[in-house]
Design a protein around this motif. Structure first.
Motif, PDB file in Angstrom:
ATOM      1  N   SER A 169       1.759  -5.353 -15.868  1.00 23.93           N
ATOM      2  CA  SER A 169       0.774  -6.071 -15.064  1.00 23.93           C
ATOM      3  C   SER A 169       1.303  -6.377 -13.667  1.00 23.93           C
ATOM      4  N   GLU A 170       2.563  -6.798 -13.584  1.00 27.40           N
ATOM      5  CA  GLU A 170       3.141  -7.144 -12.287  1.00 27.40           C
ATOM      6  C   GLU A 170       3.356  -5.904 -11.429  1.00 27.40           C
ATOM      7  N   ILE A 171       3.826  -4.826 -12.046  1.00 26.60           N
ATOM      8  CA  ILE A 171       4.032  -3.595 -11.289  1.00 26.60           C
ATOM      9  C   ILE A 171       2.701  -3.053 -10.786  1.00 26.60           C
ATOM     10  N   THR A 172       1.671  -3.121 -11.624  1.00 28.43           N
ATOM     11  CA  THR A 172       0.343  -2.664 -11.214  1.00 28.43           C
ATOM     12  C   THR A 172      -0.193  -3.495 -10.050  1.00 28.43           C
ATOM     13  N   ARG A 173       0.029  -4.809 -10.128  1.00 31.51           N
ATOM     14  CA  ARG A 173      -0.417  -5.688  -9.040  1.00 31.51           C
ATOM     15  C   ARG A 173       0.282  -5.340  -7.733  1.00 31.51           C
ATOM     16  N   LEU A 174       1.587  -5.123  -7.809  1.00 30.57           N
ATOM     17  CA  LEU A 174       2.342  -4.794  -6.602  1.00 30.57           C
ATOM     18  C   LEU A 174       1.947  -3.417  -6.064  1.00 30.57           C
ATOM     19  N   ARG A 175       1.668  -2.500  -6.964  1.00 28.71           N
ATOM     20  CA  ARG A 175       1.241  -1.174  -6.512  1.00 28.71           C
ATOM     21  C   ARG A 175      -0.088  -1.260  -5.773  1.00 28.71           C
ATOM     22  N   ASN A 176      -1.035  -2.023  -6.327  1.00 26.02           N
ATOM     23  CA  ASN A 176      -2.336  -2.187  -5.661  1.00 26.02           C
ATOM     24  C   ASN A 176      -2.178  -2.859  -4.300  1.00 26.02           C
ATOM     25  N   LEU A 177      -1.284  -3.841  -4.246  1.00 27.49           N
ATOM     26  CA  LEU A 177      -1.028  -4.519  -2.976  1.00 27.49           C
ATOM     27  C   LEU A 177      -0.434  -3.562  -1.956  1.00 27.49           C
ATOM     28  N   ALA A 178       0.530  -2.750  -2.404  1.00 23.91           N
ATOM     29  CA  ALA A 178       1.162  -1.787  -1.505  1.00 23.91           C
ATOM     30  C   ALA A 178       0.173  -0.721  -1.052  1.00 23.91           C
ATOM     31  N   LEU A 179      -0.677  -0.251  -1.985  1.00 32.75           N
ATOM     32  CA  LEU A 179      -1.690   0.751  -1.637  1.00 32.75           C
ATOM     33  C   LEU A 179      -2.666   0.209  -0.607  1.00 32.75           C
ATOM     34  N   THR A 180      -3.059  -1.052  -0.779  1.00 30.62           N
ATOM     35  CA  THR A 180      -3.970  -1.676   0.179  1.00 30.62           C
ATOM     36  C   THR A 180      -3.342  -1.755   1.557  1.00 30.62           C
ATOM     37  N   SER A 181      -2.073  -2.105   1.599  1.00 28.46           N
ATOM     38  CA  SER A 181      -1.373  -2.200   2.880  1.00 28.46           C
ATOM     39  C   SER A 181      -1.229  -0.836   3.533  1.00 28.46           C
ATOM     40  N   VAL A 182      -0.914   0.177   2.724  1.00 29.60           N
ATOM     41  CA  VAL A 182      -0.786   1.534   3.259  1.00 29.60           C
ATOM     42  C   VAL A 182      -2.117   2.007   3.821  1.00 29.60           C
ATOM     43  N   SER A 183      -3.202   1.761   3.075  1.00 28.35           N
ATOM     44  CA  SER A 183      -4.536   2.164   3.534  1.00 28.35           C
ATOM     45  C   SER A 183      -4.915   1.431   4.808  1.00 28.35           C
ATOM     46  N   SER A 184      -4.591   0.136   4.855  1.00 23.55           N
ATOM     47  CA  SER A 184      -4.903  -0.661   6.035  1.00 23.55           C
ATOM     48  C   SER A 184      -4.172  -0.131   7.257  1.00 23.55           C
ATOM     49  N   CYS A 185      -2.906   0.198   7.085  1.00 19.47           N
ATOM     50  CA  CYS A 185      -2.125   0.751   8.197  1.00 19.47           C
ATOM     51  C   CYS A 185      -2.695   2.090   8.631  1.00 19.47           C
ATOM     52  N   SER A 186      -3.121   2.893   7.645  1.00 13.33           N
ATOM     53  CA  SER A 186      -3.702   4.196   7.963  1.00 13.33           C
ATOM     54  C   SER A 186      -4.981   4.040   8.768  1.00 13.33           C
ATOM     55  N   VAL A 187      -5.825   3.068   8.366  1.00 14.04           N
ATOM     56  CA  VAL A 187      -7.069   2.814   9.093  1.00 14.04           C
ATOM     57  C   VAL A 187      -6.776   2.350  10.509  1.00 14.04           C
ATOM     58  N   GLN A 188      -5.786   1.477  10.651  1.00 14.04           N
ATOM     59  CA  GLN A 188      -5.418   0.978  11.976  1.00 14.04           C
ATOM     60  C   GLN A 188      -4.920   2.110  12.864  1.00 14.04           C
ATOM     61  N   VAL A 189      -4.119   2.989  12.283  1.00 14.88           N
ATOM     62  CA  VAL A 189      -3.615   4.129  13.050  1.00 14.88           C
ATOM     63  C   VAL A 189      -4.765   5.026  13.479  1.00 14.88           C
ATOM     64  N   GLN A 190      -5.698   5.292  12.542  1.00 15.38           N
ATOM     65  CA  GLN A 190      -6.839   6.131  12.868  1.00 15.38           C
ATOM     66  C   GLN A 190      -7.705   5.489  13.952  1.00 15.38           C
ATOM     67  N   ALA A 191      -7.888   4.164  13.855  1.00 12.34           N
ATOM     68  CA  ALA A 191      -8.692   3.460  14.855  1.00 12.34           C
ATOM     69  C   ALA A 191      -8.025   3.535  16.230  1.00 12.34           C
ATOM     70  N   THR A 192      -6.711   3.363  16.251  1.00  9.68           N
ATOM     71  CA  THR A 192      -5.980   3.441  17.515  1.00  9.68           C
ATOM     72  C   THR A 192      -6.094   4.837  18.118  1.00  9.68           C
ATOM     73  N   GLU A 193      -5.930   5.863  17.275  1.00  8.95           N
ATOM     74  CA  GLU A 193      -6.035   7.238  17.758  1.00  8.95           C
ATOM     75  C   GLU A 193      -7.444   7.529  18.274  1.00  8.95           C
ATOM     76  N   TYR A 194      -8.470   6.973  17.577  1.00  5.24           N
ATOM     77  CA  TYR A 194      -9.853   7.190  17.995  1.00  5.24           C
ATOM     78  C   TYR A 194     -10.098   6.564  19.367  1.00  5.24           C
ATOM     79  N   LEU A 195      -9.618   5.320  19.556  1.00  7.31           N
ATOM     80  CA  LEU A 195      -9.807   4.643  20.829  1.00  7.31           C
ATOM     81  C   LEU A 195      -9.086   5.364  21.962  1.00  7.31           C
TER      82      LEU A 195
END
Length: 265
Positions: A169-195
């Motif tokens: 349960s704890e590993i799954t929670r941390l994985r979801n948290l890490a995935l969310t952060s990775v996705s968020s960073c990816s979106v931010q990078v894409q937004a920066t590149e778009y601008l």
């Protein structure tokens, strides 16, 4: 940096190059970080980070053909050394390399098997320090480790059955948290590149417009000058008709300058 500090750094480099990977060398490294002022501490820490990065790459490359035990000893030493100088990125990178190396060799050497708790500890450190991509990979290895039958052979003391659900349960929670952060960073990078791309495109569109504006402004100024000259000529003609303008001397001529006039020989 003082001469004495340079000598200490040279001695530490010598200890690494002679493969003195032991507690005494780590204690000597720790003593180098004791400084009376902040500036000296920052300079020494920076020099040690560069030294460790350079020497660790060279040493790890040189032991490629040595035993798994020797490799793990070297990795463990540099993990502790990087932790002492505050280079968390290098520390986590070598920790991950050591865990993966043990995992790969565990089929032949069962005692090298990485327990789920070890993976969990690493994942927590990676997430807490912002290394989310590495954390995701570590979570995948941890979950595979829990489902691997070979882990069960290590005994209930190493991996108690009653903690299995909690760890998963704890590993799954941390994985979801890490995935969310990775996705968020990816979106931010894409937004920066778009601008940035839209800004470049807009600049290209604005360039012809600016180029057109320059001739237009020049034409406007030329038009004002022509209008002033026309008014001047009309005034001169009117004055000649009324006899108000004296006859011009043959060697003189009128020159109009922005609505004014002067005589020129």
């Amino acid at each position: 940096m003082s001469h004495s500090v340079d000598e200490q750094l040279s001695l530490f480099r010598y200890l690494i190059q002679t493969r003195s990977f032991n507690e005494a060398t780590l204690r000597f490294l720790d003593s180098l970080l004791v400084s009376k002022d902040v500036k000296s501490l920052i300079e020494t820490r920076s020099s040690l980070k560069q030294l460790l990065k350079s020497e660790s790459l060279s040493i790890i490359h040189s032991i490629a053909a040595e035993s798994i035990h020797d490799k793990l000893v070297v990795l463990d030493f540099f993990v502790h050394a990087f932790a002492l100088v505050g280079d968390l990125e290098s520390c986590l990178a070598l920790r991950y390399e050591a865990l993966v190396m043990r995992d790969l060799k565990s089929a032949s050497f069962q005692l090298l098997q990485v327990s789920p708790l070890e993976w969990l500890n690493f994942v927590e450190d990676a997430v807490n320090n912002g290394f989310h991509s590495v954390a995701v990979k570590a979570c995948e290895n941890a979950l595979w480790c829990i489902g691997n039958n070979d882990v069960q052979k290590l005994g209930r003391d190493m991996f108690p059955e009653n903690s299995k659900t909690t760890i998963i349960s704890e590993i799954t929670r941390l994985r979801n948290l890490a995935l969310t952060s990775v996705s968020s960073c990816s979106v931010q990078v894409q937004a920066t590149e778009y601008l940035e791309r839209k800004t470049r495109e807009q600049q290209k569109l604005d360039l012809p417009f600016k180029e057109k504006r320059c001739p237009a402004s020049t034409s406007f100024r030329n038009g004002i000058k022509k209008q002033n000259m026309r008014k001047l000529h009309e005034r001169q003609s009117h004055m000649q008709v009324n006899g108000a303008l004296p006859e011009r001397h043959p060697n003189l001529r009128w020159v109009g300058l922005g609505g004014t006039q002067r005589l020129k020989r």
